[in-house]
Design a protein around this motif. Structure first.
Motif, short mmCIF file in Angstrom:
data_model
loop_
_atom_site.label_atom_id
_atom_site.label_comp_id
_atom_site.label_asym_id
_atom_site.label_seq_id
_atom_site.Cartn_x
_atom_site.Cartn_y
_atom_site.Cartn_z
N UNK A 7 -18.95 35.16 78.52
CA UNK A 7 -17.68 35.36 77.84
C UNK A 7 -17.13 33.98 77.50
N UNK A 8 -16.91 33.74 76.21
CA UNK A 8 -16.41 32.43 75.75
C UNK A 8 -15.03 32.57 75.16
N UNK A 9 -14.14 31.66 75.55
CA UNK A 9 -12.82 31.58 74.93
C UNK A 9 -12.87 30.75 73.65
N UNK A 10 -13.94 29.99 73.46
CA UNK A 10 -14.08 29.21 72.23
C UNK A 10 -13.05 28.12 72.06
N UNK A 11 -12.68 27.47 73.17
CA UNK A 11 -11.71 26.38 73.07
C UNK A 11 -12.27 25.25 72.19
N UNK A 12 -11.38 24.59 71.49
CA UNK A 12 -11.75 23.36 70.78
C UNK A 12 -10.55 22.42 70.76
N UNK A 25 -16.97 23.52 65.06
CA UNK A 25 -17.81 23.33 66.24
C UNK A 25 -17.80 24.58 67.12
N UNK A 26 -16.61 25.11 67.38
CA UNK A 26 -16.49 26.27 68.27
C UNK A 26 -17.26 27.46 67.72
N UNK A 54 -5.90 27.03 69.58
CA UNK A 54 -7.16 26.37 69.23
C UNK A 54 -8.29 27.02 70.02
N UNK A 55 -8.50 28.28 69.71
CA UNK A 55 -9.53 29.10 70.35
C UNK A 55 -10.03 30.09 69.30
N UNK A 56 -11.05 30.85 69.65
CA UNK A 56 -11.57 31.86 68.73
C UNK A 56 -10.47 32.88 68.43
N UNK A 57 -10.37 33.27 67.16
CA UNK A 57 -9.33 34.23 66.78
C UNK A 57 -9.92 35.42 66.02
N UNK A 58 -10.25 35.26 64.74
CA UNK A 58 -10.78 36.37 63.94
C UNK A 58 -12.22 36.66 64.36
#
Length: 340
Positions: A7-12, A25-26, A54-58
């Motif tokens: 599970x990734x939050x996709x922070x950048x 990058x994310x 600044x994380x994954x959204x759509x």
């Protein structure tokens, strides 16, 4: 046997210490990590959704891209905030992503979590109806989505359409058969877990829930899972429910692991308030040598109850390191616990 995914939050962020400095990058690294996880024999690639951050959204473009680049691994979310969603448009987007992946979408949804902005869903054009809370609105959107995903027509066709219509009332297209049975609800309480079971949704339970009894987090979460399964059985659903739990697990197998996580071990749960009314309990992280981890994880009642384990990964440390963490869990921890 358990399904094990990440599970990734996709922070950048722009920090020079981060391997994920931009949104591009994310996104690109999320796809690469899903490919690496599939090669390692993991079972799922799941992504958190946060707005105004600044994380994954759509999620659906990312899910479609992961589906196109992989062949076996489950792809999913944990979770989409339904307060922000148009259920009809969401049904179309989810149908597209599911068809591209060949029916591998496991769609985790929920009423949402504490936000970056005040009432962010209002900026997306949504507001609760009279006498309704924002959580009620999220659950209402959910029930509409579930109804649409049944695939029955409800819209009256134009008598002079641009293109020929099939007979009868119309539905959003494309429709993906079976997706309705792969919807998960991210539950933070026993009551919403029972509600999800009655509607035939699978259960996602993370490392945060309402502190309802004062017991250790894993004990409360295990009780939540049992209440969910009892409600599912009582509802009379013909299919079998699935339950996932999320954990931060870091086997310390080399010097880099010890540098990153060896000195910051969280040995116990934490308690705090999500708002002035909601007391919440946060589950511990696990970081230790594999033999110690195995002994600790054997005591986690909620993991024992679940059929799916989602490993939260530190995505800003880069794809290679996150893949290393997954491989260490899959090869040095999971077999000794009977998960593999």
């Amino acid at each position: 046997m358990k399904k094990i995914g990440f599970l990734s939050f996709g922070h950048w962020g722009p920090s020079f210490q981060s391997a994920t400095r931009t949104a591009a990058d994310a996104l690109q690294q999320s796809i690469a990590l899903a490919e690496a996880a599939e090669d390692l024999g993991a079972d799922g690639a799941y992504f958190r959704v946060h707005h105004f951050a600044r994380q994954l959204s759509a999620p659906f473009p990312l899910l479609a891209a992961v589906g196109a680049r992989t062949r076996r691994i489950e792809i999913g979310t944990g979770v989409i905030d339904m307060r922000y969603e148009n259920p009809f448009y969401m049904a179309e987007e989810a149908g597209v992503a599911d068809l591209i992946s060949g029916g591998r979408l496991q769609l985790g949804i929920s009423r949402g979590s504490p936000e970056q902005v005040i009432d962010g869903w209002r900026y997306f054009g949504y507001q609760p109806q009279q006498g309704e809370s924002d959580a009620d609105m999220g659950r209402r959107h959910t029930e509409v989505l579930l109804d649409v995903l049944r695939g029955e027509g409800f819209a009256k066709p134009n008598p002079q359409p641009m293109f020929a219509n099939p007979p009868g009332l119309l539905r959003p297209e494309p429709f993906s058969e079976g997706l309705r049975e792969r919807i998960w609800w991210g539950s933070g309480s026993n009551a919403t877990a029972i509600w999800a079971a009655r509607l035939g949704m699978h259960l996602q339970s993370s490392t945060l829930k309402d502190d309802e009894t004062g017991e250790a987090f894993h004990i409360q979460q295990a009780k939540q899972i049992r209440a969910y399964r009892a409600a599912w059985l009582e509802a009379g659903h013909a299919r079998k429910p699935r339950v996932s739990v999320s954990r931060s697990i870091f086997p310390l197998v080399n010097e880099k692991d010890r540098a990153y996580f060896g000195a910051s071990r969280q040995e116990g749960d934490q308690v705090g308030y999500l708002d002035e009314k909601t007391r919440a309990i946060f589950g511990r992280s696990y970081a230790a040598e594999p033999e110690t981890l195995i002994a600790q994880l054997k005591q986690d009642e909620a993991i024992a109850e679940a059929d799916t384990l989602l490993l939260t990964i530190p995505n800003q440390l880069g794809v290679d390191y996150c893949a290393h963490v997954l491989e260490a869990v899959l090869t040095q921890v999971a077999p000794e616990l009977g998960w593999r």
